[in-house]
Design a protein around this motif. Sequence first.
Motif, PDB file in Angstrom:
ATOM      1  N   VAL A 111       0.806  -1.042  -0.196  1.00 24.29           N
ATOM      2  CA  VAL A 111      -0.087  -0.293  -0.011  1.00 24.29           C
ATOM      3  C   VAL A 111       0.634   1.209  -0.301  1.00 24.29           C
ATOM      4  N   VAL A 112       2.232   1.325   0.934  1.00 22.09           N
ATOM      5  CA  VAL A 112       3.009   2.444   0.793  1.00 22.09           C
ATOM      6  C   VAL A 112       3.284   2.587  -0.489  1.00 22.09           C
ATOM      7  N   SER A 113       3.501   1.505  -1.270  1.00 23.39           N
ATOM      8  CA  SER A 113       4.844   1.435  -1.981  1.00 23.39           C
ATOM      9  C   SER A 113       3.956   2.377  -3.262  1.00 23.39           C
ATOM     10  N   ALA A 114       2.027   1.522  -3.241  1.00 22.96           N
ATOM     11  CA  ALA A 114       1.278   1.968  -4.179  1.00 22.96           C
ATOM     12  C   ALA A 114       0.984   3.217  -4.259  1.00 22.96           C
ATOM     13  N   ALA A 115       1.267   4.161  -2.739  1.00 26.67           N
ATOM     14  CA  ALA A 115       0.881   5.591  -2.538  1.00 26.67           C
ATOM     15  C   ALA A 115       1.458   6.394  -3.403  1.00 26.67           C
ATOM     16  N   ASN A 116       3.319   5.344  -2.815  1.00 25.46           N
ATOM     17  CA  ASN A 116       4.668   6.434  -3.601  1.00 25.46           C
ATOM     18  C   ASN A 116       3.932   6.467  -5.192  1.00 25.46           C
ATOM     19  N   ASP A 117       3.264   5.899  -5.670  1.00 22.09           N
ATOM     20  CA  ASP A 117       3.477   5.570  -7.255  1.00 22.09           C
ATOM     21  C   ASP A 117       2.326   6.441  -7.536  1.00 22.09           C
ATOM     22  N   GLY A 118       1.880   6.897  -6.445  1.00 17.66           N
ATOM     23  CA  GLY A 118       0.084   7.456  -6.740  1.00 17.66           C
ATOM     24  C   GLY A 118      -1.123   6.970  -7.056  1.00 17.66           C
TER      25      GLY A 118
END
Length: 88
Positions: A22-29
């Motif tokens: 989720v954090v990684s996807a948040a960083n990817d927008g």
Amino acid sequence: MEAKNSYIQYLKDAQPGLWHSVVSAANDGLIMVDEDNDAVTATNRLLLTYPGLHDVLSFLHDQWVEQFLDDHGTLSTLLQNLPQKKLD
């Protein structure tokens, strides 16, 4: 709502691998994480490029709700634990 009952805290504690995603996807927008309001939501970019991931977010939320309601009994308990905001 108490931090121990929060959706985001549930993801961090019970689903650490998914929380990392989720954090990684948040960083990817692709996902918006709002810890102040205890919310994880899909962006339009996610919905257009990875619609299946949106289903996973919905599944995780449903799983948390089931666990929380099992622990506390009823939906009214969940509603009573919502933070109260004063209207100006």
